[in-house]
Enzyme design. Sequence first.
Site, mmCIF file in Angstrom:
data_model
loop_
_atom_site.group_PDB
_atom_site.id
_atom_site.type_symbol
_atom_site.label_atom_id
_atom_site.label_comp_id
_atom_site.label_asym_id
_atom_site.label_seq_id
_atom_site.Cartn_x
_atom_site.Cartn_y
_atom_site.Cartn_z
ATOM 1 N N GLY B 43 0.846 -1.190 0.000
ATOM 2 C CA GLY B 43 0.000 0.000 0.000
ATOM 3 C C GLY B 43 0.880 1.238 0.000
ATOM 4 O O GLY B 43 2.078 1.163 -0.310
ATOM 5 N N ALA B 45 2.284 2.921 2.333
ATOM 6 C CA ALA B 45 3.470 2.842 3.177
ATOM 7 C C ALA B 45 4.487 1.863 2.599
ATOM 8 O O ALA B 45 5.664 2.202 2.436
ATOM 9 C CB ALA B 45 3.074 2.434 4.596
ATOM 10 N N GLY B 46 4.042 0.660 2.274
ATOM 11 C CA GLY B 46 4.968 -0.368 1.804
ATOM 12 C C GLY B 46 5.612 -0.014 0.475
ATOM 13 O O GLY B 46 6.835 -0.141 0.312
ATOM 14 N N SER B 285 -17.104 9.287 0.294
ATOM 15 C CA SER B 285 -16.237 10.296 0.880
ATOM 16 C C SER B 285 -17.016 11.207 1.828
ATOM 17 O O SER B 285 -18.121 11.640 1.530
ATOM 18 C CB SER B 285 -15.620 11.148 -0.216
ATOM 19 O OG SER B 285 -15.075 12.306 0.364
ATOM 20 N N ARG B 331 -15.236 12.323 12.818
ATOM 21 C CA ARG B 331 -15.884 11.063 12.465
ATOM 22 C C ARG B 331 -16.494 10.339 13.661
ATOM 23 O O ARG B 331 -17.593 9.804 13.567
ATOM 24 C CB ARG B 331 -14.858 10.145 11.806
ATOM 25 C CG ARG B 331 -14.438 10.660 10.475
ATOM 26 C CD ARG B 331 -13.358 9.831 9.871
ATOM 27 N NE ARG B 331 -13.106 10.326 8.519
ATOM 28 C CZ ARG B 331 -12.194 9.831 7.705
ATOM 29 N NH1 ARG B 331 -11.430 8.847 8.096
ATOM 30 N NH2 ARG B 331 -12.042 10.334 6.504
ATOM 31 N N HIS B 402 -13.883 1.007 9.416
ATOM 32 C CA HIS B 402 -13.191 1.600 8.284
ATOM 33 C C HIS B 402 -11.679 1.585 8.431
ATOM 34 O O HIS B 402 -10.948 1.376 7.475
ATOM 35 C CB HIS B 402 -13.697 3.050 8.177
ATOM 36 C CG HIS B 402 -12.947 3.905 7.242
ATOM 37 N ND1 HIS B 402 -12.818 3.600 5.917
ATOM 38 C CD2 HIS B 402 -12.267 5.063 7.423
ATOM 39 C CE1 HIS B 402 -12.107 4.539 5.330
ATOM 40 N NE2 HIS B 402 -11.737 5.421 6.219
ATOM 41 N N ARG B 436 -8.819 9.064 13.934
ATOM 42 C CA ARG B 436 -8.053 9.640 12.836
ATOM 43 C C ARG B 436 -8.889 10.689 12.108
ATOM 44 O O ARG B 436 -10.064 10.474 11.854
ATOM 45 C CB ARG B 436 -7.633 8.549 11.856
ATOM 46 C CG ARG B 436 -6.813 9.076 10.709
ATOM 47 C CD ARG B 436 -6.262 7.975 9.846
ATOM 48 N NE ARG B 436 -7.282 7.215 9.160
ATOM 49 C CZ ARG B 436 -8.034 7.681 8.164
ATOM 50 N NH1 ARG B 436 -7.884 8.927 7.736
ATOM 51 N NH2 ARG B 436 -8.941 6.920 7.595
ATOM 52 N N LEU B 442 -3.540 8.822 4.330
ATOM 53 C CA LEU B 442 -2.660 8.829 3.161
ATOM 54 C C LEU B 442 -1.369 9.544 3.521
ATOM 55 O O LEU B 442 -0.266 9.123 3.165
ATOM 56 C CB LEU B 442 -3.356 9.526 1.992
ATOM 57 C CG LEU B 442 -4.706 8.936 1.587
ATOM 58 C CD1 LEU B 442 -5.276 9.677 0.382
ATOM 59 C CD2 LEU B 442 -4.576 7.467 1.260
#
Lengths: 250, 638
Positions: B43, B45-46, B285, B331, B402, B436, B442
């Site tokens: 993803g 990060a990887g 979104s 959220r 999520h 978060r 991202l």
Amino acid sequence: MEQTMKLTLKVWRQKDKNAKGAFESYQADNIDAAMSFLEMLDVVNEKLTKEGIEPIAFDHDCREGICGMCGAVVNGRPHGPRKETTLCQLHMRHFQNNDTITIEPWRAKAFPVIRDLAVDRSAFDRILAKGGYISVKTGCAPDASVMLVSRENSELAMDAAACIGCGACVAGCPNASAMLFVGGKISHLGLLPQGRIEAKKRAVNMVKKMDDEGFGACSNEYECQAVCPKKLSVSNIARMNRDYILGSAD
Amino acid sequence: MATLNSKIPDGPMKDKWTSHKSKIKLVNAANKRKYHIIVVGTGLAGASAAASLSELGYNVNVFCIQDSPRRAHSIAAQGGINAAKNYPNDGDSIMRLFYDTVKGGDFRSREANVHRLAEVSNNIIDQCVAQGVPFGREYAGYLDNRSFGGAQVSRTFYARGQTGQQLLLGAYSALMKEVGRGTVKMYPRMEMLELVVIDGVARGIVVRNSVTGEISSHAADAVVLATGGYANVFYLSTNAKACNVTAAWRAYKKGATFANPCYTQIHPTCIPVHGDYQSKLTLMSESLRNDGRVWVPKKAGDKRKPSEIPQEERDYYLERKYPSFGNLVPRDLASRNAKFVSDEGKGVGQTGMAVYLDFADSIARLGKKVIEERYGNLFDMYECITGSNGYQEPMMIYPAPHYSMGGLWVDYNLMSNLPGLFVIGEANFSDHGANRLGASALMQGLADGYFVLPYTIGDYLAGSSWGKTAVNHAAFTEAEQQVKERIQKLLNIKGKKTVAEFHRQLGRIMWNKCGMSRNEKGLKEALEEIPKVREEFSKNLALLGSGNELNQSLDNALRVSELMEFSELLVRDALYRKESCGGHFREESQTPEGEAQRDDEKFCHVGAWEYKGAGQTPTLNVEPLEFQEVHLAQRSYK
Ligand code: FES
């Protein structure tokens, strides 16, 4: 409650890459119109498992039309009957009670079947490794505001970059050509000023790799565009050809 | 209870990262190619880490479970990515992004990490633009920004509604560039099933090839896990189907501590559940909340069509309860309140588990065309899934699992308590605290991969000599053997219930007892029910085929068995944390108005669990959280 349906599925079963495959018929009962196509397959697979029949293998992951992992030819059309819709986003309300649905994997020399509906699309990765990038290393980028990009080009680049790499274009093309996929990446990068520097070399290298991988040529059937779930336009192929010709002349 | 050392550098907050970078050890350029690094997961990060490490000269082996690294679930993020560029000149700064993120995380994240995140946020945007990420632009060619997730400044960069896709394709292109150069070796369709630890140091992994079933060992000088989150423990979530906890859980069982597993994010704007066969939930979104108004009927059980309910009989509950943030509250608040009104019987739709998101006012004010320009793709997606038209009648939404803020514990250098094991992106715990903020995932994935790990991993490697371990070491043979036994055990059960049935069963327990709102009684019940499901799983799993072929049911069975073990730890953590914070709402700990009540005296720390062996209760290690810059305060969005 939406209506439930009874369907007959004719599904391609193939144990592995070397096995000879064949169609098998299965009954799918109590299919809810609100299910997605893959949820319908889940239901069938659970039933098969309980009957001692190995479930149908199919690739999928996000189930929201963005990862590009799913895909099968449904009634002769990649991703099924709905325009601009991946298989995971196709819902059963678009089918009728008592329908017979034929489901088979992408068919292309460059995409060998590995089991049932799952194919090996690693040729796409190998093509991108030949130039589907801008050669910038981490850390050496200038401030993002230095480079202006016209809105028009930025939007066209985004249109091309929307490709999810599912391979429907190849499956839909009578020649199993990968030009829409390759053209999409070449256009995306080539439309941006930061991607122009390598544009010609990129096109030459990627096109060569595409040929080496066994994808066919383009004979302007436009089937790729018709089946693309992300609306990539064949004008991307024209851009690719331009860069390719310029690059080959160098 | 041991205290974990976070290794936060000394000095003023704003200088920590800069001075740390200038002090850490470096690996000589000529020596880098002698080191082997394993990266699991591709993803944001990887992929960004693997590409950057390879550019530096290391040998990198990269593993992913999908058929191509481009499919990782980062691809599904829609909204955007935050950065403190302050291009709109609206007063943003690193300090402000840092502050918002710490506060948004409800004071349960590590300040120094969050500050570093805010600092490198700007580099990320530069890097992505240089790679050709087609961010939205204004007519004059400048980058456009929007305000997102309730932020009071416009700091979010976006690429239509597909920001995650474009950022991931950027990182993937950087990765493929390195594959092309031959310094990254890519292993797709490979699933990590064990971490190999020798003398307390992470030395490699054991993987299964999901096409042939072959089990193989891979040794390295460092192992990087970028394996994402565990929201699929709830069965229905917005995560991709293959998202799982196996790699992290295996690391935990080998001694890595697992921090704050109870911090899970339930996203407020998802399409409601519509049937038992449902396999996943779809998120829309949350930018929709910029123009949509959330409401339910005032009267419980009101079954009238939305258009027949007059204004005065509607409860715009977010606007009523939180007048200054209204529909843009964070959220956790938006989700919890949707649950509360539904529990009061005011929920709408067939199941009563939904609330309206109404665009009628915005359409009247701005015209349908503007709304279409802003959210057209989301309205299309809504219609594609539900068959109903969001312009004509209000959309229905409901929260869905999520993201997981909890994860493997890491120090400031992103290394776990096991030397040589690094954890980045959603798989670690550090930056988002208990909640978060939108457009931050991202940012964190790419910050870790492009701009943090490439420095900090060098510090570790420079202090260790390369190539100490080879795969013929007994630890690898043993690990392979255990993996094979695990697989055989599942295949031998030959029971009657499918993997999906067990997964759904687990998900129901988790959602009902450890979902948006938790209490001691429910959590204790969950701790009794989960072992029963596990027990039945071990006796009655229906699994066909063999281990030596492509066998997707086996892949799933392996993942679900790990999720089941992990779920107990999540519940245990939720039980331990007798306070409400961010996404973790303990009913016993609320203010008189029903808002989350933190308990800073008792719980202002990270809780990281340590495995003590099968059947043993794990022990808790703590990392006290100190807030130097952002002063501890009860969050208020009133
Ligand atoms: S499963 Fe991801 S696009 Fe269909």
